[in-house]
Design a protein around this motif. Structure first.
Motif, PDB file in Angstrom:
ATOM      1  N   SER A 175     -13.547 -34.303  32.761  1.00 42.44           N
ATOM      2  CA  SER A 175     -13.827 -35.667  33.192  1.00 42.44           C
ATOM      3  C   SER A 175     -12.555 -36.482  33.414  1.00 42.44           C
ATOM      4  N   LYS A 176     -11.423 -36.043  32.847  1.00 39.64           N
ATOM      5  CA  LYS A 176     -10.157 -36.756  33.001  1.00 39.64           C
ATOM      6  C   LYS A 176      -9.270 -36.130  34.070  1.00 39.64           C
ATOM      7  N   GLY A 177      -9.776 -35.105  34.755  1.00 41.68           N
ATOM      8  CA  GLY A 177      -9.004 -34.475  35.804  1.00 41.68           C
ATOM      9  C   GLY A 177      -8.119 -33.332  35.326  1.00 41.68           C
ATOM     10  N   ASN A 178      -8.188 -33.008  34.046  1.00 44.12           N
ATOM     11  CA  ASN A 178      -7.394 -31.902  33.517  1.00 44.12           C
ATOM     12  C   ASN A 178      -8.132 -30.581  33.735  1.00 44.12           C
ATOM     13  N   ALA A 179      -7.374 -29.495  33.755  1.00 44.81           N
ATOM     14  CA  ALA A 179      -7.985 -28.168  33.904  1.00 44.81           C
ATOM     15  C   ALA A 179      -8.948 -27.914  32.750  1.00 44.81           C
ATOM     16  N   TRP A 180     -10.145 -27.448  33.112  1.00 48.73           N
ATOM     17  CA  TRP A 180     -11.165 -27.148  32.086  1.00 48.73           C
ATOM     18  C   TRP A 180     -11.031 -25.687  31.676  1.00 48.73           C
ATOM     19  N   VAL A 181     -10.818 -25.461  30.386  1.00 45.15           N
ATOM     20  CA  VAL A 181     -10.588 -24.106  29.880  1.00 45.15           C
ATOM     21  C   VAL A 181     -11.863 -23.618  29.189  1.00 45.15           C
ATOM     22  N   PRO A 182     -12.488 -22.570  29.729  1.00 49.63           N
ATOM     23  CA  PRO A 182     -13.723 -22.067  29.100  1.00 49.63           C
ATOM     24  C   PRO A 182     -13.437 -21.370  27.778  1.00 49.63           C
ATOM     25  N   THR A 183     -14.463 -21.297  26.952  1.00 47.89           N
ATOM     26  CA  THR A 183     -14.351 -20.578  25.684  1.00 47.89           C
ATOM     27  C   THR A 183     -14.341 -19.074  25.940  1.00 47.89           C
ATOM     28  N   THR A 184     -14.002 -18.307  24.920  1.00 51.35           N
ATOM     29  CA  THR A 184     -13.985 -16.853  25.028  1.00 51.35           C
ATOM     30  C   THR A 184     -15.179 -16.269  24.281  1.00 51.35           C
ATOM     31  N   GLY A 185     -15.426 -14.980  24.513  1.00 52.82           N
ATOM     32  CA  GLY A 185     -16.533 -14.302  23.848  1.00 52.82           C
ATOM     33  C   GLY A 185     -17.741 -14.173  24.749  1.00 52.82           C
ATOM     34  N   ALA A 186     -18.809 -13.605  24.209  1.00 52.27           N
ATOM     35  CA  ALA A 186     -20.005 -13.350  25.004  1.00 52.27           C
ATOM     36  C   ALA A 186     -20.728 -14.627  25.393  1.00 52.27           C
ATOM     37  N   ALA A 187     -20.571 -15.688  24.599  1.00 50.34           N
ATOM     38  CA  ALA A 187     -21.256 -16.950  24.879  1.00 50.34           C
ATOM     39  C   ALA A 187     -20.258 -17.990  25.359  1.00 50.34           C
ATOM     40  N   LEU A 188     -20.586 -18.688  26.433  1.00 49.07           N
ATOM     41  CA  LEU A 188     -19.779 -19.792  26.951  1.00 49.07           C
ATOM     42  C   LEU A 188     -20.401 -21.099  26.477  1.00 49.07           C
ATOM     43  N   LEU A 189     -19.618 -21.915  25.784  1.00 49.42           N
ATOM     44  CA  LEU A 189     -20.107 -23.195  25.278  1.00 49.42           C
ATOM     45  C   LEU A 189     -19.544 -24.319  26.135  1.00 49.42           C
ATOM     46  N   VAL A 190     -20.404 -25.218  26.583  1.00 47.29           N
ATOM     47  CA  VAL A 190     -20.007 -26.369  27.402  1.00 47.29           C
ATOM     48  C   VAL A 190     -20.342 -27.636  26.617  1.00 47.29           C
ATOM     49  N   PRO A 191     -19.354 -28.288  26.024  1.00 44.34           N
ATOM     50  CA  PRO A 191     -19.624 -29.493  25.232  1.00 44.34           C
ATOM     51  C   PRO A 191     -20.146 -30.639  26.108  1.00 44.34           C
ATOM     52  N   ALA A 192     -20.829 -31.588  25.489  1.00 45.55           N
ATOM     53  CA  ALA A 192     -21.324 -32.762  26.209  1.00 45.55           C
ATOM     54  C   ALA A 192     -20.156 -33.553  26.787  1.00 45.55           C
ATOM     55  N   GLN A 193     -20.343 -34.084  27.985  1.00 47.40           N
ATOM     56  CA  GLN A 193     -19.370 -34.921  28.687  1.00 47.40           C
ATOM     57  C   GLN A 193     -18.054 -34.216  28.992  1.00 47.40           C
ATOM     58  N   SER A 194     -18.013 -32.882  28.847  1.00 46.54           N
ATOM     59  CA  SER A 194     -16.747 -32.179  29.120  1.00 46.54           C
ATOM     60  C   SER A 194     -16.530 -31.943  30.606  1.00 46.54           C
ATOM     61  N   LEU A 195     -17.592 -31.910  31.389  1.00 42.76           N
ATOM     62  CA  LEU A 195     -17.501 -31.753  32.836  1.00 42.76           C
ATOM     63  C   LEU A 195     -18.271 -32.878  33.505  1.00 42.76           C
ATOM     64  N   PRO A 196     -17.765 -33.423  34.582  1.00 36.92           N
ATOM     65  CA  PRO A 196     -18.499 -34.494  35.283  1.00 36.92           C
ATOM     66  C   PRO A 196     -19.715 -33.949  36.018  1.00 36.92           C
ATOM     67  N   SER A 197     -20.626 -34.832  36.352  1.00 39.34           N
ATOM     68  CA  SER A 197     -21.822 -34.427  37.084  1.00 39.34           C
ATOM     69  C   SER A 197     -21.454 -33.999  38.496  1.00 39.34           C
ATOM     70  N   THR A 198     -22.373 -33.300  39.139  1.00 36.52           N
ATOM     71  CA  THR A 198     -22.120 -32.782  40.488  1.00 36.52           C
ATOM     72  C   THR A 198     -22.826 -33.652  41.525  1.00 36.52           C
ATOM     73  N   PRO A 199     -22.085 -34.177  42.499  1.00 37.36           N
ATOM     74  CA  PRO A 199     -22.736 -34.915  43.595  1.00 37.36           C
ATOM     75  C   PRO A 199     -23.585 -33.965  44.439  1.00 37.36           C
ATOM     76  N   ASP A 200     -24.301 -34.541  45.405  1.00 31.99           N
ATOM     77  CA  ASP A 200     -25.099 -33.715  46.312  1.00 31.99           C
ATOM     78  C   ASP A 200     -24.216 -32.694  47.011  1.00 31.99           C
ATOM     79  N   SER A 201     -24.797 -31.499  47.242  1.00 37.87           N
ATOM     80  CA  SER A 201     -24.122 -30.397  47.958  1.00 37.87           C
ATOM     81  C   SER A 201     -22.916 -29.860  47.212  1.00 37.87           C
ATOM     82  N   SER A 202     -22.864 -30.070  45.897  1.00 34.85           N
ATOM     83  CA  SER A 202     -21.788 -29.476  45.100  1.00 34.85           C
ATOM     84  C   SER A 202     -22.386 -28.843  43.852  1.00 34.85           C
ATOM     85  N   SER A 203     -21.623 -27.984  43.219  1.00 30.18           N
ATOM     86  CA  SER A 203     -22.114 -27.278  42.032  1.00 30.18           C
ATOM     87  C   SER A 203     -20.943 -26.659  41.295  1.00 30.18           C
TER      88      SER A 203
END
Length: 842
Positions: A175-203
């Motif tokens: 959300s601050k424009g910094n590179a988002w670093v995913p977690t390691t292991g079999a499960a990927l955890l995405v904390p709340a508010q860590s990524l901004p929402s996606t506008p139309d036609s984006s994902s």
């Protein structure tokens, strides 16, 4: 030692001579003994297998190879090592002459399977930025180690994230424009508010790379597309609950198989509405309850196979949406997940034909039972190998009888007389099959007395002696499929001759018994796989319905069916055609007990009925092995009765079960048997389930003939049985708080006969504990010209009888006064001849 052969030895033929498989596939190899065309004796053969070359086999697999003494070798899935080549040698030996032997070599190449990356829940999801969420790749697997738990597969996981919009893709930023670093292991955890929402036609596209620790295989990748929204959504998990295959790491589904998908909204979702969509649109109305029996607004989506709704060769995307709406229909919150599946296409490019052997060109005329025709297929191609072939024969006007699928691309056939059609079908390794091909191309084979220059036939037009000799030769060389093919032809011919009064009953009985003996031996020569067992059941059904069964013939029929189900190690399930043949053979066989007289009584009969119940339980268990409570029931019916088999759950209770019957022999026209199960039964059955959620149901409708003259059957016998899914003995269901009502159709009767019957009618059940009929706990609660309603507080098998020992009222007039007197006499009937099952006890 040097041997000099007095005559040429038969040779071993494999068609095809080699095969490529994956470690997860079973191996079936069939050798064919081919004798010289010279007129030499065709003595009994013995067979043995050995490993000619390749890596050493595990001890259990080596035992299977060394122990096999038939021309067919079967090795279960995961028997051979990936990335290796094996050569198996089949040796045949003439039992009476050590100088006559030959060997053939079959080559098997076992390919390596990749690592398969898998993310649970679907290929696309909608998530809220306001809550934490996760993706799970722990279901990934090294397909060559699929039998091991994931903790022992030593897989390494690495995740990446890409933001995709109309301008292209770039690494994800927080959300601050910094590179988002995913977690390691079999499960990927995405904390709340860590990524901004996606506008139309984006994902966002989240990708996991899965590798084996040793680095011997290429990495496998799986991706999920995520839309992030600024409102609360529901996590929708989507799963494929029906069977599928893997082409590399792609899930493959056959359009002829029933598809079952389930969706689950988050645990805190509350009461939500489910909405399913399919793209591209199916080739069937979305309102069709036949195609979509659960509809499109349930947590489960079922697409019935074989109805053409989903086209082979296409990719379909299935989307499940969970919606919460206000009272006025406004969507307040929602969530969705999607999954894409590839639908398998059938083999292409080849052809099949049938011709008389030993002639130039392709002759389609020959003599019944004696001449040999070869049906063969060639030049078929498919990316999913090996290919499998089956062949069917049909005397115009009769049902088609099929061989089982096998890797041998041809079969030698002897045929009954008449106008004959021969069919073929080719199937790939995942079960996608071509349309059925008519090898006579709209014409027919002419099999019969073809005129000058042919052999003289017997009086009836059939050279039975030569046919029996030919069958004996096939038994000597242990050619299971060839034996079965000839038995079908001889059974059809036998039925035709009996129908046209060309063979007397005693000859037909003896010949039928002889053919059943050969059928038993053919099954003994074959590995007990589902295909081989089902082919044997088809043969037995043909023989049972075509000829005349003695008491020993009935015992043979039941014995063959039981032998086929005795060892089910290699039988994951049986299809409806196979089960139908087994049920039909049982009904025909036990109908013949009526003619058995005293042989059909006492311990012998009880033993036969016990064997029959074992077969029925085995058929039901294997047919329902992969079924769920949502699958439609299998109903198999003919003029002697019907059987219904189904997997069900507690929702069954409080509803009615309906089974159509058309029992011409019993005098019951087209009608239905109705069984009404009270809702209160769910409590009792839930205790029997002991934590399970589903059970097997069987309803049987069969002929019945009491041996006592005092009791006259006026209806078919109706049995209701509940089984655990494990296939153990049926549950004893008794002392119900509410009754079960059974509506049974009656025989056709004249008005006078029905008036008498109404006063002598009774509902009774078969008490397996004493081997007799009983009226305990059963009563008649309704009667009309067409049906009777029986009420019971236990499950068993029930029949409506007319008890002729009940004396009807007599009328006497004295001095102008009329009096009516009724006398009732109780009679205990000994019942010897019954042709229904003993599946439940009271």
């Amino acid at each position: 030692t040097v041997y000099k052969q007095s005559q040429p030895a038969p040779t071993v033929v494999f068609s095809p001579p080699s095969q490529s498989i994956l470690r997860s596939q079973a191996l079936t190899v069939t050798g064919v003994a081919q004798f010289s065309e010279c007129p030499i004796p065709r003595d009994p053969l013995s067979f043995s297998w050995r490993l000619g070359s390749g890596p050493a086999l595990p001890a259990a697999v080596q035992f299977l190879v060394n122990d096999e003494d038939s021309p067919q070798l079967y090795l279960p899935a995961n028997s051979l090592a990936a990335g290796q080549t094996y050569q198996f040698v089949l040796r045949l030996q003439v039992q009476t002459d050590a100088s006559k032997f030959s060997e053939g070599t079959f080559t098997v190449t076992v390919g390596r399977q990749p690592v398969m990356a898998k993310i649970t829940g679907g290929g696309s999801v909608v998530r809220s930025v306001m809550t934490p969420w996760s993706l799970d790749a722990s279901g990934s697997v090294d397909l060559d180690l699929a039998g091991l738990p994931s903790s022992l597969q030593s897989l390494v996981y690495s995740w990446s994230c890409q933001y995709v919009d109309a301008s292209g893709s770039s690494p994800c930023s927080d959300s601050k424009g910094n590179a988002w670093v995913p977690t390691t292991g079999a499960a990927l955890l995405v904390p709340a508010q860590s990524l901004p929402s996606t506008p139309d036609s984006s994902s966002y596209v989240f990708t996991v790379a899965v590798r084996d620790t040793a680095g011997l295989k290429a990495a496998s990748y799986a991706s999920v597309t995520a839309l992030l929204v600024d409102v609360v959504t529901y996590e929708v998990e989507m799963n494929l609950n029906s069977g599928y295959w893997l082409r590399g790491t792609t899930a493959i589904v056959n359009s002829d198989d029933t598809l079952i998908l389930t969706a689950r909204c988050g645990a805190t979702a509350g009461q939500l509405d489910y909405q399913w969509t399919i793209s591209p649109a199916p080739m069937a109305s979305l309102d069709s309850w036949t195609v979509f029996p659960a509809g499109l607004q349930d947590s489960t989506l079922i697409v019935t196979g074989g109805l053409g709704a989903l086209a082979a060769g296409l990719d379909y995307t299935f989307t499940a949406r969970c919606v919460k709406s206000s009272e006025d229909g406004v969507v307040q919150s929602w969530g969705e997940s999607s999954m894409s599946l590839t639908f398998n296409d059938a083999p292409l490019g080849g052809s099949c034909k049938v011709c008389l052997l030993g002639t130039s060109g392709c002759v389609k005329v020959g003599s019944p039972i004696v001449d040999t025709f070869r049906a063969s297929c060639s030049n078929w191609a498919d990316q999913d190998t090996p290919l499998f072939y089956r062949f069917g024969i049909n005397r115009v006007g009769d049902d088609t009888v099929w061989t089982s699928f096998g890797t041998t691309s041809f079969i030698d056939l002897v045929l009954p007389s008449g106008a004959i059609q021969v069919f073929a079908q080719v199937e790939d390794a995942f079960g996608a099959a071509t349309d059925i091909m008519d090898l006579t191309q709209g014409s027919v084979l002419t099999v019969g007395n073809v005129g000058q220059g042919r052999r003289l036939l017997a009086v009836s037009g059939i050279d039975w002696s030569s046919g029996v000799s030919k069958l004996s030769e096939l038994v000597n060389k242990q050619g299971g499929k060839e034996i079965n093919s000839m038995l079908v032809a001889m059974g059809m011919q036998l039925g035709l001759e009996r129908l046209n009064a060309l063979m007397n009953q005693s000859v037909a009985v003896g010949l039928t018994s002889n053919l059943l003996s050969s059928a038993s031996r053919a099954l003994g020569f074959s590995i007990k796989t589902a295909d081989n067992v089902c082919e044997s059941f088809g043969v037995v059904s043909t023989l049972a319905t075509s000829g005349d069964l003695s008491w020993s013939g009935v015992v043979s029929v039941v014995g063959i069916l039981r032998a086929g189900l005795q060892d089910t190690s290699y039988i994951p399930r049986l299809d409806d055609r196979c089960v139908s043949n087994g049920l039909q053979a049982l009904r025909v066989g036990l109908d013949a007990i009526k003619a058995a007289g005293e042989q059909g009584s006492g311990d012998v009969l009880r033993g036969l009925l016990a064997d029959r119940e074992t077969v029925l339980r085995g058929l039901a268990t294997l047919y329902l092995a992969s079924a769920t409570a949502l699958n439609p029931a299998l109903v198999v019916s003919d003029s002697m009765g019907a059987d219904l088999l189904a997997r069900r759950d507690l929702r069954l209770f409080g509803s009615n079960i309906s089974v159509a019957v058309d029992m011409v022999g019993l005098g019951v026209g087209t009608d239905r048997v109705m069984v009404s199960l009270p809702a209160s039964m769910s409590g009792l059955v839930s205790v029997l389930l002991n934590g399970s959620s589903e059970f097997n149901l069987r309803v049987s409708v069969s002929d019945y003939s009491p041996a006592s003259g005092a009791l006259v059957a006026r209806s078919p016998m109706v049995g209701i049985s509940l089984y655990p899914v494990s296939g153990a003995s049926s549950w004893s269901v008794e002392n119900l708080t509410e009754p079960v009502n059974i509506t049974v159709p009656l025989q056709n009767m004249t008005s006078d006969a029905w008036a008498v019957f109404r006063q002598q009618a009774a509902c009774m059940f078969w008490d397996a504990g004493v081997g007799n009929l009983s009226a305990r706990g059963v009563r008649l609660v309704g009667v009309s010209r067409e049906w009777v309603v029986c009420e019971t507080r236990h499950l068993s098998e029930f029949v409506v009888v007319q008890n002729t020992s009940v004396i009807l009222p007599t009328t006497k007039t004295t001095g102008g006064v009329t009096t009516t007197t009724t006398t009732t006499t109780r009679t205990t009937a000994t019942v010897a001849n019954r042709t229904s099952s003993t599946s439940s006890t009271s």
